[in-house]
Design an enzyme around this catalytic site. Structure first.
Site, PDB file in Angstrom:
ATOM      1  CG  ASP A 549      26.321  28.221 -21.100  1.00 53.62           C
ATOM      2  OD1 ASP A 549      26.289  28.019 -19.872  1.00 53.62           O
ATOM      3  OD2 ASP A 549      27.041  29.087 -21.625  1.00 53.62           O
ATOM      4  CD  GLU A 550      29.188  28.163 -25.187  1.00 50.86           C
ATOM      5  OE1 GLU A 550      29.141  28.618 -26.338  1.00 50.86           O
ATOM      6  OE2 GLU A 550      29.823  28.717 -24.265  1.00 50.86           O
TER       7      GLU A 550
END
Length: 833
Positions: A549-550
Site C-alpha cells: 500500500d501507499e
C-alpha cells in the site's frame, strides 16, 4: 510570488511586534546568573526537562477564513489550521534561549512557525525541531512564550496532539523528556480545540439509530437472552428443561490435547470450576445437514444430563464447545436445553493488528487470540513492519531488531530509528519486537485456538524501518571491507535522488527499491525464515501478506497545484521538484529501459509478482496484498501463487461497492477492511476526547459495525451517513460479488499503549465476530440495479435490525462484558460501545 513574500514579511513584522509586547510582560531577552545559559549542557538539559512545559492551543481549524493563505503554504486542498505552542517555565530558575533544541511530534504537517525567536525544521515523519535563537528571550519562573504555527488540515480530537516533547542541549547527546509532557492524558497539555462542525452534523440520528433506541427501551426477555449465543447461530430448536453448568468435561472429542487445554483454559477464565457438564464430541463429517457440512460446521445438542457435539471437522468441535461456553454465564449457571445447527458465514473472519507503529506485548496478543477463538474469529493479520518499526527477529539480519525495533535520539539512525508517534527518545512507547521463540510460541498458541496468523511485511512502501536497518548493516560490513556482504540485503539505490514525501511524511528511504538485487534477496530471506517459524510451530504458513500500500508521493496528489496555479482550493507546491518513488533511481531507469517494467508506476506490482514467486517457492498457497499492491496487475493470473487475496480498504461512501465488484470479477479472494465500519483505531463516538483517527468515520460504535451488510454494500447507504453525517446513495451494478470475508483493523499510530489498544478493540470485536460468523435476516440479498440512500429509500427492515441489535446488546451487557473483565481485558464499558 513577490506578493506572497510581501504578505509573509508583513505578517512576520506584525508577529515581531507582538513578541516585543509579550517580552515586556515575560522578561524576554534578559539573562541572569541563575538562568540556563550558564549551566553545563548536562545540567541545562536536566533543568529544561524538569521545568519546561509545552502546551498546545488550537485557535481555528479553518485558518483560510481568518486570512491565512493555506494554498500558498502548500496545504493539501488549501486546508490548514492555526494554533500555538505555549512554552512555559514551571520551575523556579530562569530558562534562557540558546544552547538547546526542543523536539516535538505532529501527526499533521507543520507548514509554518511564526516567531522570530525560533528556527524550525522537519526532521522526518512526525518529528520536528524547534531551536530558539541565542539571547532571544529568557523565561523567568511562571513565565511563558507563545509560538504561533500553521498545521495542515485540522485538529479535531485531543489525540491529534502528541505528547513527549523532549530537549537536547548543545554538547550533550543525552535528551531529556519534558516531565510535564510525559503523559498519555492529552488534557494535561492541550488547552483547547475548537468545536467541530463535522461532529455536530454527524450527531443527527439515522432512522436505524432511532429504531435502535426504541428497541433498547423494550429489551428481549431473560429467556430470549439466555438462548442467544454470541455470535448468533444459524438455527436452534428448543428442548425441554435446562442444563446446569458449573464446568465442562470434554470426552471422546477429536481435538488434540493442546486444543482441549485451550477450551479448558477458557472455561477456567470464565470461572467454570464447579460441577462439570459432560460434553461428548465426535467428527461426523458429511453426515451433517448440507448447509453445515463444511469447515467449522457442527450440531450441538444440550440436554439436562450433558451435551453432544457432532462436527464436520476439528474446528467444528472447537466452535461447538465455544457456543456452549458462550451460552453459559460467567461463574456458571443454567443454559436452556436446545439443539443448535451452525456453520461459519465466511472463510476469513479476521482481526488485523498493527504491531509496527507501536508494539503490542505477547501477553496482549495472546489475550486477543483467546477472545478471537471464543467468538469464532479465525485469522490474525499481524502487521509486523512499517516505517516506524520492525517487530520480528530474523536470524542473520540482527539490525532489523537491534535498530528497527527501537527509537532513540540518534539523527544518524545508525543505532536506532529517531523517535516517532510520541515514543520519547527512550522508547517510553513504541519499542519492542517478537523474538523468534516468541513468534513460534504465538503461532502455536493461536493454532490451538483455531486462529491462523497471517504475517505481513509491508513492501515496497511503508518500509523505512527495514531500509534504515539494512543501511546500518551496509555501513557496518563496509567498514570491515566485506563489500559483498554489505550489498547483499541493501534496499536502496545509493544514486537515487528522488524527492518524495510519503503519507506519514518520510522521504525516499521509506521505499524498498525494487530494482536492485537486494530487494528480492531480502524478501526471500525474510519469507523463508518466517515460513520456517510456522513449520516449527506445527502450523505451516498458508497466507503471506505482501502489504503493497501507499507507495506514492503525496505531494503529487489531487489536492496540489503548481506554484503558478490559480485554483484557490488547492495548495501550491513546486511540482517540478517532486518525483514519484524511484523516479530518479538509475537502477530503475535501467530496468525500465530493458523492458522489464513499463514505467515507475508499475514497479510496485512488478515487485509483487516477483515476491509471489518467492512465496510459492516456500510452499505458501496464497499471497495477500492491500488493494494498492495489485493496482497494475491484470488479475490473479499475474501472480505465481495458487490464490491471490486482496484486503480492500475503500470506504462505502467513496466507492467500496464498485471496488469489490471489480476485484471479485477479476477473481481475487476479496476481504473487506472497510474503514468506515471496521477500523477500530477510529473513535467510538463524536467526542473530542475519544481517541482515534477519523478520516473515514467520526464515530464507529459497536452498533455501526453490527449494522454492516457485507454481502450487499449498497444496502448500508440506507442505514448510515458518510463520514460527515451526510446522506449518500449507492446503486448496485453487475452480478453479486463474492467476498472471502471481513476483518477488523487496529492501526496503532495513536494507540501507544496496550491498554489503549484494548480499549479501542473491546467490545467492538464482538460486533465484528457477529457479522463475520452470522448472516442476519435484515441483510437484503444483493440485486443488480437497486438504489439505496439514507432518508430516501426504505428497503431495509430497520425494525428487524433494531430487534436483532437489542438481542445482541443484551447478551453483551448481561453475559459477555463480565467474561471480558474476567479475561483481564481493558474495554470501553457498555453494550452499545
Amino acid at each position: 510570488m513577490k506578493q506572497v513574500l510581501s504578505n509573509y514579511l508583513a505578517k512576520l513584522i506584525l508577529s515581531s511586534m507582538t513578541v516585543a509586547v509579550s517580552c515586556l510582560l515575560t522578561a524576554c531577552g534578559g539573562s541572569s546568573d541563575s538562568d540556563s545559559a550558564n549551566l553545563s549542557p548536562v545540567a541545562r538539559a536536566a533543568l529544561l526537562g524538569d521545568n519546561l512545559m509545552v502546551r498546545v492551543a488550537i485557535d481555528t481549524n479553518d485558518a483560510a477564513k481568518s486570512g491565512t493563505n493555506c494554498a500558498d503554504l502548500g496545504a493539501d486542498w488549501a486546508s490548514c489550521a492555526r494554533g500555538k505552542l505555549i512554552l512555559e517555565n514551571d520551575g523556579g530558575r530562569s530558562i534562557a534561549a540558546g544552547g538547546w533544541t526542543l523536539y516535538v511530534h505532529s501527526i499533521r504537517r507543520i507548514l509554518m512557525v511564526e516567531h522570530p525567536a525560533f528556527a524550525w525544521k522537519h526532521i522526518t515523519g512526525d518529528l520536528y525541531a524547534l531551536t530558539p535563537r541565542a539571547g532571544a528571550f529568557t523565561l523567568g519562573a511562571g513565565e511563558r512564550i507563545e509560538v504561533p504555527f500553521v498545521g495542515e488540515y485540522w485538529y479535531q480530537r485531543y489525540s491529534d496532539l502528541l505528547p513527549r516533547a523532549y530537549v537536547v542541549a548543545d554538547g550533550n547527546a543525552a535528551p531529556a523528556i519534558l516531565k510535564h509532557n510525559d503523559t498519555d492524558d492529552e488534557t494535561r497539555y492541550v488547552d483547547r480545540i475548537p468545536p467541530s462542525a463535522d461532529d455536530a452534523a454527524a450527531f443527527a440520528a439515522t432512522p436505524a439509530q432511532v429504531q435502535r433506541a426504541r428497541a433498547e427501551a423494550a429489551l428481549p426477555s431473560a429467556q430470549q437472552v439466555a438462548a442467544r449465543a454470541l455470535p448468533a447461530v444459524l438455527r436452534s430448536t428448543p428442548n425441554e428443561g435446562v442444563a446446569q453448568i458449573g464446568g465442562i468435561e470434554l470426552s471422546r472429542s477429536g481435538l488434540t490435547s493442546s486444543q482441549r487445554a485451550a477450551l479448558e483454559a477458557r472455561a477456567a477464565t470464565l470461572g467454570l470450576t464447579g460441577a462439570a457438564l459432560r460434553v461428548n464430541g465426535q467428527i461426523a463429517g458429511g453426515s451433517l445437514p448440507t448447509d453445515i457440512a463444511r469447515a467449522g460446521g457442527y450440531r450441538l445438542t444440550i440436554a439436562q444430563g450433558g451435551a453432544n457435539i457432532d462436527a464436520f471437522d476439528a474446528a467444528g468441535l472447537f466452535y461447538g464447545a465455544q457456543t456452549l461456553l458462550s451460552l453459559t454465564p460467567a461463574g456458571g449457571g443454567n443454559v436452556p436445553a436446545m439443539t443448535i445447527e451452525d456453520a461459519p458465514r465466511y472463510t476469513h473472519r479476521g482481526m488485523h493488528v498493527d504491531v509496527a507503529r507501536n508494539f503490542r506485548q505477547p501477553a496482549t496478543l495472546r489475550r486477543l487470540i483467546d477472545q478471537m477463538g471464543a467468538y469464532k474469529l479465525n485469522r490474525l493479520h499481524l502487521h509486523l513492519s512499517d516505517d516506524e518499526g520492525w517487530r520480528i527477529e530474523i536470524p542473520g539480519l540482527p539490525e532489523l531488531t537491534d535498530i528497527g525495533a527501537k527509537r532513540c535520539h540518534d539523527l544518524t539512525e545508525t543505532r536506532c530509528l529517531v523517535p516517532q508517534l510520541a515514543s520519547g527518545p527512550d522508547n517510553r512507547s513504541g519499542g519492542g519486537y517478537l523474538s523468534r521463540a516468541d513468534y513460534v510460541a504465538l503461532v502455536r498458541y493461536a493454532a490451538d485456538r483455531f486462529v491462523e496468523i497471517i504475517p505481513e511485511i509491508d513492501m515496497p512502501g511503508h518500509a523505512r524501518a527495514a531500509v534504515v536497518s539494512m543501511e546500518a548493516r551496509f555501513q557496518r560490513l563496509s567498514a570491515k571491507g566485506d563489500k559483498t556482504g554489505a550489498n547483499a540485503y541493501r534496499l536502496l539505490d545509493p544514486a537515487d535522488t528522488s524527492n518524495a514525501t510519503t503519507v506519514q511524511f518520510y522521504d525516499r528511504r521509506s521505499f524498498i527499491n525494487p530494482c536492485g538485487d537486494g530487494a528480492q534477496r531480502f524478501a526471500s530471506k525474510v519469507i523463508g525464515e518466517i515460513a520456517a517459524m510456522h513449520r516449527e510451530a506445527g502450523a505451516p504458513l498458508s497466507v503471506w501478506h505482501f502489504g503493497g500500500d501507499e507507495a506514492k508521493n503525496i505531494l503529487l496528489g489531487a489536492g496540489f497545484q503548481p506554484l503558478d496555479g490559480t485554483d484557490p482550493g488547492k495548495g501550491h507546491v513546486n511540482l517540478a521538484a517532486q518525483d514519484k518513488p524511484w523516479g530518479r533511481s538509475p537502477q530503475c531507469a535501467a530496468l525500465i529501459a530493458s523492458g522489464k517494467a513499463a514505467s515507475v508506476d508499475e514497479l510496485p506490482s512488478m515487485f509483487a509478482r516477483q515476491v509471489s514467486q518467492i512465496v510459492r517457492n516456500n510452499g505458501i498457497g496464497t499471497m495477500a496484498a492491500w488493494q494498492d499492491g495489485i493496482k497494475h496487475a491484470k488479475g490473479p493470473q499475474d501472480f505465481a501463487t495458487s490464490n491471490t487475496m486482496v484486503t480492500m480498504w475503500d470506504t462505502i461512501f467513496w466507492g467500496a461497492s464498485d471496488t469489490v465488484q471489480a476485484l471479485s470479477g477479476q477473481g481475487y479472494k476479496t476481504v473487506l477492511a472497510l474503514p468506515d465500519y471496521l477500523y477500530f483505531d477510529f473513535p467510538y463516538a463524536f467526542d473530542q476526547r475519544e481517541r482515534g483517527y477519523y478520516w473515514g468515520s467520526h464515530g464507529t460504535d459497536s452498533f455501526k459495525t453490527f449494522s454492516l451488510a457485507p454481502d450487499n454494500l449498497p444496502q448500508n447507504a440506507e442505514i448510515m451517513a458518510d463520514r460527515d453525517g451526510k446522506p449518500f446513495e449507492v446503486t448496485s451494478a453487475g452480478p453479486a460479488p463474492h467476498i472471502e470475508g471481513i476483518q477488523g483493523q487496529a492501526w496503532a499510530e495513536v494507540m501507544r499503549t496496550d491498554p489503549q489498544f484494548e480499549y479501542m478493540v473491546y467490545p467492538r470485536l464482538l460486533a465484528l465476530a457477529e457479522r463475520a460468523w452470522h448472516r442476519a435476516e435484515w441483510e437484503r440479498p444483493y440485486r443488480d440495479g437497486e438504489r439505496y440512500k439514507l432518508g430516501d429509500t426504505d428497503k431495509v427492515d430497520k425494525a428487524a435490525l433494531a430487534r436483532d441489535w437489542a438481542g445482541f446488546a443484551s447478551v453483551v451487557q448481561n453475559r459477555e462484558l463480565a467474561k471480558l473483565k474476567r479475561a483481564g481485558a481493558v474495554m470501553r464499558e457498555g453494550a452499545g460501545s
